[in-house]
Write a protein that holds these residues in place. Structure first.
Motif, PDB file in Angstrom:
ATOM      1  N   ILE A  48       0.838  -1.203   0.000  1.00 36.63           N
ATOM      2  CA  ILE A  48       0.000   0.000   0.000  1.00 36.63           C
ATOM      3  C   ILE A  48       0.873   1.252   0.000  1.00 36.63           C
ATOM      4  O   ILE A  48       0.643   2.197  -0.767  1.00 36.63           O
ATOM      5  N   LEU A  49       1.872   1.261   0.870  1.00 37.26           N
ATOM      6  CA  LEU A  49       2.753   2.422   0.986  1.00 37.26           C
ATOM      7  C   LEU A  49       3.501   2.684  -0.319  1.00 37.26           C
ATOM      8  O   LEU A  49       3.597   3.834  -0.773  1.00 37.26           O
ATOM      9  N   VAL A  50       4.009   1.634  -0.949  1.00 39.03           N
ATOM     10  CA  VAL A  50       4.777   1.799  -2.183  1.00 39.03           C
ATOM     11  C   VAL A  50       3.888   2.332  -3.306  1.00 39.03           C
ATOM     12  O   VAL A  50       4.249   3.291  -4.004  1.00 39.03           O
ATOM     13  N   VAL A  51       2.725   1.725  -3.506  1.00 40.57           N
ATOM     14  CA  VAL A  51       1.848   2.138  -4.599  1.00 40.57           C
ATOM     15  C   VAL A  51       1.342   3.566  -4.394  1.00 40.57           C
ATOM     16  O   VAL A  51       1.372   4.386  -5.325  1.00 40.57           O
ATOM     17  N   LEU A  52       0.906   3.886  -3.182  1.00 42.53           N
ATOM     18  CA  LEU A  52       0.425   5.243  -2.934  1.00 42.53           C
ATOM     19  C   LEU A  52       1.565   6.252  -3.005  1.00 42.53           C
ATOM     20  O   LEU A  52       1.372   7.387  -3.447  1.00 42.53           O
ATOM     21  N   GLY A  53       2.759   5.837  -2.582  1.00 42.81           N
ATOM     22  CA  GLY A  53       3.893   6.752  -2.576  1.00 42.81           C
ATOM     23  C   GLY A  53       4.344   7.185  -3.950  1.00 42.81           C
ATOM     24  O   GLY A  53       4.967   8.241  -4.098  1.00 42.81           O
ATOM     25  N   VAL A  54       4.034   6.382  -4.973  1.00 34.87           N
ATOM     26  CA  VAL A  54       4.424   6.756  -6.332  1.00 34.87           C
ATOM     27  C   VAL A  54       3.207   7.172  -7.167  1.00 34.87           C
ATOM     28  O   VAL A  54       3.314   7.279  -8.385  1.00 34.87           O
ATOM     29  N   SER A  55       2.079   7.424  -6.517  1.00 33.07           N
ATOM     30  CA  SER A  55       0.876   7.797  -7.279  1.00 33.07           C
ATOM     31  C   SER A  55       0.044   8.805  -6.500  1.00 33.07           C
ATOM     32  O   SER A  55       0.528   9.897  -6.181  1.00 33.07           O
ATOM     33  N   VAL A  56      -1.181   8.432  -6.168  1.00 35.05           N
ATOM     34  CA  VAL A  56      -2.125   9.398  -5.597  1.00 35.05           C
ATOM     35  C   VAL A  56      -1.779   9.804  -4.172  1.00 35.05           C
ATOM     36  O   VAL A  56      -2.178  10.882  -3.716  1.00 35.05           O
ATOM     37  N   ILE A 102       2.450  10.918 -19.408  1.00 40.68           N
ATOM     38  CA  ILE A 102       1.292  10.022 -19.438  1.00 40.68           C
ATOM     39  C   ILE A 102       1.738   8.563 -19.348  1.00 40.68           C
ATOM     40  O   ILE A 102       1.188   7.771 -18.570  1.00 40.68           O
ATOM     41  N   VAL A 103       2.742   8.201 -20.136  1.00 35.88           N
ATOM     42  CA  VAL A 103       3.219   6.819 -20.148  1.00 35.88           C
ATOM     43  C   VAL A 103       3.748   6.411 -18.774  1.00 35.88           C
ATOM     44  O   VAL A 103       3.422   5.329 -18.246  1.00 35.88           O
ATOM     45  N   LEU A 104       4.561   7.273 -18.161  1.00 34.31           N
ATOM     46  CA  LEU A 104       5.128   6.949 -16.848  1.00 34.31           C
ATOM     47  C   LEU A 104       4.056   6.862 -15.771  1.00 34.31           C
ATOM     48  O   LEU A 104       4.219   6.140 -14.778  1.00 34.31           O
ATOM     49  N   ALA A 105       2.949   7.577 -15.946  1.00 32.27           N
ATOM     50  CA  ALA A 105       1.878   7.539 -14.954  1.00 32.27           C
ATOM     51  C   ALA A 105       1.192   6.182 -14.890  1.00 32.27           C
ATOM     52  O   ALA A 105       0.539   5.855 -13.893  1.00 32.27           O
ATOM     53  N   PHE A 106       1.333   5.380 -15.952  1.00 29.50           N
ATOM     54  CA  PHE A 106       0.723   4.060 -15.954  1.00 29.50           C
ATOM     55  C   PHE A 106       1.559   3.030 -15.191  1.00 29.50           C
ATOM     56  O   PHE A 106       1.069   1.930 -14.906  1.00 29.50           O
ATOM     57  N   VAL A 107       2.786   3.367 -14.859  1.00 33.07           N
ATOM     58  CA  VAL A 107       3.638   2.419 -14.136  1.00 33.07           C
ATOM     59  C   VAL A 107       3.042   2.044 -12.773  1.00 33.07           C
ATOM     60  O   VAL A 107       2.986   0.851 -12.429  1.00 33.07           O
ATOM     61  N   PRO A 108       2.571   2.989 -11.957  1.00 33.70           N
ATOM     62  CA  PRO A 108       1.935   2.585 -10.691  1.00 33.70           C
ATOM     63  C   PRO A 108       0.696   1.718 -10.882  1.00 33.70           C
ATOM     64  O   PRO A 108       0.399   0.872 -10.035  1.00 33.70           O
ATOM     65  N   VAL A 109      -0.016   1.902 -11.991  1.00 34.60           N
ATOM     66  CA  VAL A 109      -1.182   1.057 -12.278  1.00 34.60           C
ATOM     67  C   VAL A 109      -0.731  -0.383 -12.492  1.00 34.60           C
ATOM     68  O   VAL A 109      -1.314  -1.327 -11.935  1.00 34.60           O
ATOM     69  N   VAL A 110       0.316  -0.558 -13.292  1.00 35.09           N
ATOM     70  CA  VAL A 110       0.856  -1.904 -13.527  1.00 35.09           C
ATOM     71  C   VAL A 110       1.374  -2.504 -12.221  1.00 35.09           C
ATOM     72  O   VAL A 110       1.179  -3.691 -11.940  1.00 35.09           O
ATOM     73  N   LEU A 111       2.014  -1.671 -11.400  1.00 33.41           N
ATOM     74  CA  LEU A 111       2.526  -2.149 -10.113  1.00 33.41           C
ATOM     75  C   LEU A 111       1.390  -2.631  -9.218  1.00 33.41           C
ATOM     76  O   LEU A 111       1.483  -3.691  -8.584  1.00 33.41           O
ATOM     77  N   ALA A 112       0.300  -1.857  -9.161  1.00 31.04           N
ATOM     78  CA  ALA A 112      -0.851  -2.250  -8.346  1.00 31.04           C
ATOM     79  C   ALA A 112      -1.458  -3.555  -8.850  1.00 31.04           C
ATOM     80  O   ALA A 112      -1.789  -4.450  -8.058  1.00 31.04           O
ATOM     81  N   GLU A 197      -6.679   6.425 -10.963  1.00 28.24           N
ATOM     82  CA  GLU A 197      -7.500   6.592  -9.763  1.00 28.24           C
ATOM     83  C   GLU A 197      -8.392   5.391  -9.492  1.00 28.24           C
ATOM     84  O   GLU A 197      -8.506   4.938  -8.349  1.00 28.24           O
ATOM     85  N   GLU A 198      -9.041   4.852 -10.513  1.00 31.21           N
ATOM     86  CA  GLU A 198      -9.989   3.767 -10.259  1.00 31.21           C
ATOM     87  C   GLU A 198      -9.283   2.452  -9.962  1.00 31.21           C
ATOM     88  O   GLU A 198      -9.707   1.703  -9.077  1.00 31.21           O
ATOM     89  N   VAL A 199      -8.205   2.154 -10.662  1.00 34.60           N
ATOM     90  CA  VAL A 199      -7.492   0.903 -10.383  1.00 34.60           C
ATOM     91  C   VAL A 199      -6.832   0.956  -9.015  1.00 34.60           C
ATOM     92  O   VAL A 199      -6.921   0.012  -8.219  1.00 34.60           O
ATOM     93  N   ILE A 200      -6.175   2.080  -8.700  1.00 34.73           N
ATOM     94  CA  ILE A 200      -5.424   2.156  -7.447  1.00 34.73           C
ATOM     95  C   ILE A 200      -6.336   2.418  -6.253  1.00 34.73           C
ATOM     96  O   ILE A 200      -6.299   1.692  -5.249  1.00 34.73           O
TER      97      ILE A 200
END
Length: 282
Positions: A48-56, A102-112, A197-200
């Motif tokens: 949770i900490l890692v995904v949120l820390g690189v996104s929302v 935009i492309v880099l913003a999808f990395v946290p989605v893939v991580l989640a 936002e919706e995936v994470i």
């Protein structure tokens, strides 16, 4: 990652050892100790900490700081919140920078999704499990369009009320140009925001918070407040609107088990807001 513990010393007779020499590597032992990374609960919190820390989560911290700065300097009513501004004076490099963002913003989605799946081979399975697919196009589009209309009208009303009360910044949703490539970039930005936002916030965070022991009401309130927090740079009105949106979206996801209607609704909200923001928020 720590290595596996050493194998125990070979206590067989020399003859037995010679008989099996060259064959012990062909099959894995029946029981092998796994490296310890702490309890499962700790692992889930770290995810949770890692995904949120690189996104929302990072966006929420910056947004709170931005609101605090505005509130103590110019005041919220006199402030402006600008989205989708140009990233370079050169049109070519502006496009390249925006595409890269935009492309880099999808990395946290893939991580989640990877954390939800547990392995790369299970990514397709988890995508189907959360309903991020095209197996129900008509119901997804119908529900997404309905959510778009309801949430869009509510967001616009809260924005206007917030402006009148002086608790919402003046919002500019497109500070770039209106050329055809900028329109495509705005649509890509809308898709980026909807998926991130919706995936994470919905699929990933709800799953992980439930697994660490949160109740559904706690998850519902916590994720909704998180969604509102990273919109605070726009002022109190839009933040409250996004809290309501978070409550509704997670409730819909719990009832349907599908994330796609939420992605569609969010995409439509952002796409219309970005392309016609001057008319709605001007």
């Amino acid at each position: 990652m720590s290595s596996l513990p050493p194998e125990p010393a070979d206590r067989r007779t020399p003859a037995a050892a010679d008989a099996t020499a060259g064959h012990h590597d062909d099959a894995a032992p029946a029981h092998r100790a796994e490296p310890a990374f702490g309890g499962q609960r700790l692992d889930l919190w770290l995810q949770i900490l890692v995904v949120l820390g690189v996104s929302v989560g990072a966006s929420a911290l910056w947004s709170v700081l931005s609101l605090a700065e505005v509130a103590t300097t110019t005041g919220i009513a006199d402030s402006q919140a600008t989205m989708n501004r140009a990233m370079s004076a050169s049109p070519v490099f502006d496009v390249l920078r925006q595409v890269l963002t935009i492309v880099l913003a999808f990395v946290p989605v893939v991580l989640a999704l990877y954390f939800l799946a547990g392995s790369a081979g299970q990514l397709r399975t988890v995508v189907r499990r959360i309903g991020l697919d095209f197996t129900a196009p008509l119901p997804d589009v119908a529900l997404g369009a309905l959510l778009f209309l309801v949430m869009g009208l509510g967001t616009l009303g809260l924005y206007q009320a917030g402006r009148a009360l002086g608790i919402t910044a003046e919002l500019t949703t497109n500070a770039g140009g209106t050329e055809w490539w900028n329109i495509l970039l705005l649509l890509a930005q809308a898709l980026r925001h909807s998926l991130v936002e919706e995936v994470i916030v919905v699929a990933f965070l709800a799953d992980r918070l439930l697994r660490v022991g949160w109740s559904w009401p706690m998850v519902l309130i916590g994720t909704a407040l998180l969604r509102g927090s990273y919109h605070l740079y726009q002022g109190i009105g839009p933040a409250l609107g996004n809290v309501v949106m978070g409550l509704v979206f997670l409730w819909i996801y719990r009832r349907t088990g599908r994330i796609m209607p939420l992605v569609i609704a969010h995409f439509l909200l952002d796409a219309v807001g970005f392309l016609a923001g001057a008319w709605f928020f001007g």
